[in-house]
Design a protein around this motif. Structure first.
Motif, mmCIF file in Angstrom:
data_model
loop_
_atom_site.group_PDB
_atom_site.id
_atom_site.type_symbol
_atom_site.label_atom_id
_atom_site.label_comp_id
_atom_site.label_asym_id
_atom_site.label_seq_id
_atom_site.Cartn_x
_atom_site.Cartn_y
_atom_site.Cartn_z
ATOM 1 N N LEU A 69 -14.506 -8.152 -6.188
ATOM 2 C CA LEU A 69 -13.218 -7.549 -5.855
ATOM 3 C C LEU A 69 -13.239 -7.032 -4.417
ATOM 4 C CD1 LEU A 69 -10.419 -6.383 -6.753
ATOM 5 C CD2 LEU A 69 -11.666 -4.306 -7.404
ATOM 6 N N TYR A 70 -12.214 -7.403 -3.653
ATOM 7 C CA TYR A 70 -12.109 -6.949 -2.267
ATOM 8 C C TYR A 70 -11.001 -5.911 -2.148
ATOM 9 C CZ TYR A 70 -11.188 -6.795 2.719
ATOM 10 O OH TYR A 70 -10.995 -6.354 3.996
ATOM 11 N N ILE A 71 -11.341 -4.752 -1.600
ATOM 12 C CA ILE A 71 -10.354 -3.681 -1.392
ATOM 13 C C ILE A 71 -10.253 -3.437 0.105
ATOM 14 C CG2 ILE A 71 -9.653 -1.348 -2.021
ATOM 15 C CD1 ILE A 71 -11.639 -1.476 -4.347
ATOM 16 N N SER A 72 -9.102 -3.710 0.671
ATOM 17 C CA SER A 72 -8.912 -3.552 2.109
ATOM 18 C C SER A 72 -8.912 -2.064 2.496
ATOM 19 C CB SER A 72 -7.585 -4.186 2.543
ATOM 20 O OG SER A 72 -6.500 -3.468 1.970
ATOM 21 N N LYS A 73 -9.093 -1.805 3.788
ATOM 22 C CA LYS A 73 -9.077 -0.424 4.280
ATOM 23 C C LYS A 73 -7.745 0.245 3.988
ATOM 24 C CE LYS A 73 -12.460 -0.966 8.026
ATOM 25 N NZ LYS A 73 -12.686 -0.900 9.490
ATOM 26 N N SER A 74 -6.654 -0.520 4.134
ATOM 27 C CA SER A 74 -5.327 0.068 3.892
ATOM 28 C C SER A 74 -5.149 0.437 2.417
ATOM 29 C CB SER A 74 -4.229 -0.904 4.338
ATOM 30 O OG SER A 74 -4.323 -2.128 3.628
ATOM 31 N N MET A 75 -5.685 -0.414 1.509
ATOM 32 C CA MET A 75 -5.576 -0.095 0.088
ATOM 33 C C MET A 75 -6.479 1.071 -0.288
ATOM 34 S SD MET A 75 -3.231 -1.546 -1.565
ATOM 35 C CE MET A 75 -3.780 -0.835 -3.121
ATOM 36 N N ARG A 76 -7.658 1.162 0.335
ATOM 37 C CA ARG A 76 -8.529 2.313 0.074
ATOM 38 C C ARG A 76 -7.830 3.614 0.455
ATOM 39 N NH1 ARG A 76 -13.766 0.756 -1.069
ATOM 40 N NH2 ARG A 76 -14.260 -1.421 -0.544
ATOM 41 N N LYS A 77 -7.089 3.564 1.546
ATOM 42 C CA LYS A 77 -6.349 4.742 2.002
ATOM 43 C C LYS A 77 -5.264 5.111 1.003
ATOM 44 C CE LYS A 77 -3.821 6.505 6.021
ATOM 45 N NZ LYS A 77 -3.305 6.176 7.389
ATOM 46 N N ILE A 78 -4.536 4.105 0.511
ATOM 47 C CA ILE A 78 -3.470 4.349 -0.466
ATOM 48 C C ILE A 78 -4.052 4.944 -1.748
ATOM 49 C CG2 ILE A 78 -1.827 3.187 -2.009
ATOM 50 C CD1 ILE A 78 -1.232 1.296 0.365
ATOM 51 N N GLN A 160 5.942 -5.679 -9.327
ATOM 52 C CA GLN A 160 6.047 -4.399 -8.640
ATOM 53 C C GLN A 160 7.462 -4.228 -8.106
ATOM 54 O OE1 GLN A 160 3.160 -4.530 -5.417
ATOM 55 N NE2 GLN A 160 4.615 -5.504 -4.016
ATOM 56 N N THR A 161 7.905 -3.001 -8.082
ATOM 57 C CA THR A 161 9.190 -2.660 -7.463
ATOM 58 C C THR A 161 8.974 -1.818 -6.211
ATOM 59 O OG1 THR A 161 9.437 -0.699 -8.876
ATOM 60 C CG2 THR A 161 10.415 -2.759 -9.663
ATOM 61 N N VAL A 162 7.738 -1.412 -5.976
ATOM 62 C CA VAL A 162 7.352 -0.640 -4.799
ATOM 63 C C VAL A 162 6.145 -1.324 -4.172
ATOM 64 C CG1 VAL A 162 6.432 1.566 -3.984
ATOM 65 C CG2 VAL A 162 8.222 1.539 -5.734
ATOM 66 N N SER A 163 6.132 -1.435 -2.872
ATOM 67 C CA SER A 163 5.053 -2.120 -2.167
ATOM 68 C C SER A 163 3.684 -1.550 -2.541
ATOM 69 C CB SER A 163 5.281 -1.999 -0.662
ATOM 70 O OG SER A 163 4.275 -2.679 0.059
ATOM 71 N N ASN A 164 2.739 -2.459 -2.788
ATOM 72 C CA ASN A 164 1.337 -2.156 -3.096
ATOM 73 C C ASN A 164 1.094 -1.655 -4.513
ATOM 74 O OD1 ASN A 164 0.118 -2.801 -0.515
ATOM 75 N ND2 ASN A 164 1.116 -0.967 0.281
ATOM 76 N N ALA A 165 2.143 -1.514 -5.325
ATOM 77 C CA ALA A 165 1.953 -0.994 -6.680
ATOM 78 C C ALA A 165 1.134 -1.941 -7.537
ATOM 79 C CB ALA A 165 3.310 -0.717 -7.331
ATOM 80 N N SER A 166 1.432 -3.244 -7.472
ATOM 81 C CA SER A 166 0.689 -4.187 -8.313
ATOM 82 C C SER A 166 -0.762 -4.311 -7.842
ATOM 83 C CB SER A 166 1.376 -5.557 -8.333
ATOM 84 O OG SER A 166 1.364 -6.155 -7.062
ATOM 85 N N LYS A 167 -0.991 -4.261 -6.530
ATOM 86 C CA LYS A 167 -2.363 -4.294 -6.016
ATOM 87 C C LYS A 167 -3.148 -3.091 -6.523
ATOM 88 C CE LYS A 167 -2.635 -6.992 -1.756
ATOM 89 N NZ LYS A 167 -2.938 -6.942 -0.304
ATOM 90 N N GLY A 169 -2.614 -1.303 -9.245
ATOM 91 C CA GLY A 169 -2.888 -1.462 -10.663
ATOM 92 C C GLY A 169 -3.977 -2.475 -10.929
ATOM 93 N N PHE A 170 -3.938 -3.581 -10.195
ATOM 94 C CA PHE A 170 -4.937 -4.635 -10.371
ATOM 95 C C PHE A 170 -6.327 -4.118 -10.010
ATOM 96 C CE2 PHE A 170 -7.318 -8.402 -8.957
ATOM 97 C CZ PHE A 170 -7.151 -9.232 -10.052
ATOM 98 N N ILE A 171 -6.439 -3.443 -8.882
ATOM 99 C CA ILE A 171 -7.733 -2.918 -8.438
ATOM 100 C C ILE A 171 -8.303 -1.944 -9.466
ATOM 101 C CG2 ILE A 171 -8.823 -1.384 -6.735
ATOM 102 C CD1 ILE A 171 -6.934 -2.738 -4.633
ATOM 103 N N GLN A 172 -7.468 -1.021 -9.927
ATOM 104 C CA GLN A 172 -7.938 -0.030 -10.895
ATOM 105 C C GLN A 172 -8.384 -0.708 -12.193
ATOM 106 O OE1 GLN A 172 -8.333 3.142 -10.214
ATOM 107 N NE2 GLN A 172 -7.355 3.101 -8.219
ATOM 108 N N PHE A 173 -7.621 -1.716 -12.620
ATOM 109 C CA PHE A 173 -7.942 -2.376 -13.888
ATOM 110 C C PHE A 173 -9.201 -3.230 -13.773
ATOM 111 C CE2 PHE A 173 -6.795 -5.494 -17.383
ATOM 112 C CZ PHE A 173 -7.051 -4.587 -18.405
#
Length: 217
Positions: A69-78, A160-167, A169-173
């Motif tokens: 699993l790859y988590i980008s810096k921007s997603m880590r921040k979110i 997703q209805t909000v940007s990055n929401a599905s990412k 959820g996917f990362i957490q799951f």
């Protein structure tokens, strides 16, 4: 290659008999027994509302190994900002309904028909279909669902209805599944969204081998 026509018998032909696009068989039904046999065999249904049921087993297969699993810096921040929260199996029907109705770029209509929703809701009720819900300010803003059998997860759809929401959820799951011992996540077909999270192609024979070793654990 011939395309097999399924009847009431609970059976699938060998995946090696699929055509170049991955189409293996048509017909049959969406009973829990047939669906579970399909996933355990490396096969999944995918068809439009006005079509007969189509069963697929593409080669190569697009998958994600949880440890890749790859988590980008921007997603880590979110994730650190606690913009979203997530739950598992709290509102399966809302998630599958959103996946069916959300507008998608370059796609008309949906393959998640009423028949499909009923079938996967049954699988959820007996413990196989899983949903992830992503929340923001107590509103459902993203999610995904799929099938968990043994140490294998078969992803079906996300929204997703909000940007990055599905990412999110996917990362957490995926991290949750890795803790459970899941060794492979079937993404079925390629998307840039999933590729950006670490998914890649493997040969179908390797995919089937991994399933056979882990599907009953």
């Amino acid at each position: 290659m011939p395309v097999y026509f399924l009847n009431d018998q609970l059976y699938f032909p060998p995946v090696e008999d699929a055509d170049k696009e991955g189409l293996l068989a048509v017909g049959g039904d969406l009973s829990p027994e047939r669906l579970l046999l399909a996933y355990q065999s490396g096969i999944f249904p995918w068809f439009n509302e006005d079509e007969i049921i189509l069963w697929w087993s593409p080669n190569p297969r697009f998958v994600l190994f949880p440890n890749q699993l790859y988590i980008s810096k921007s997603m880590r921040k979110i994730i650190k900002q606690n913009v979203f929260s997530y739950t598992i199996n709290q509102n399966f029907e809302a998630v599958i309904n959103q996946c069916a109705t959300i507008n998608r770029k370059d796609q008309e209509g949906t393959w998640i028909t009423q028949e499909m929703k009923k079938a996967y809701t049954k699988l959820h009720q007996i413990g196989y279909a899983q949903s992830v819900e992503v929340w923001q300010d107590n509103h459902l803003v993203g999610g995904l669902y799929g099938i968990l059998i043994g140490n294998c997860f078969f992803g079906e759809s996300m929204f997703q209805t909000v940007s990055n929401a599905s990412k999110f959820g996917f990362i957490q799951f995926v991290q949750h599944l890795e803790q459970l011992g899941v060794v492979i996540i079937d993404c079925q077909i390629h998307t840039q969204h999933l590729e950006s999270l670490g998914a890649s192609f493997i040969n179908r024979s390797e995919f089937i081998h991994i399933l056979q070793k882990n599907i009953h654990k």
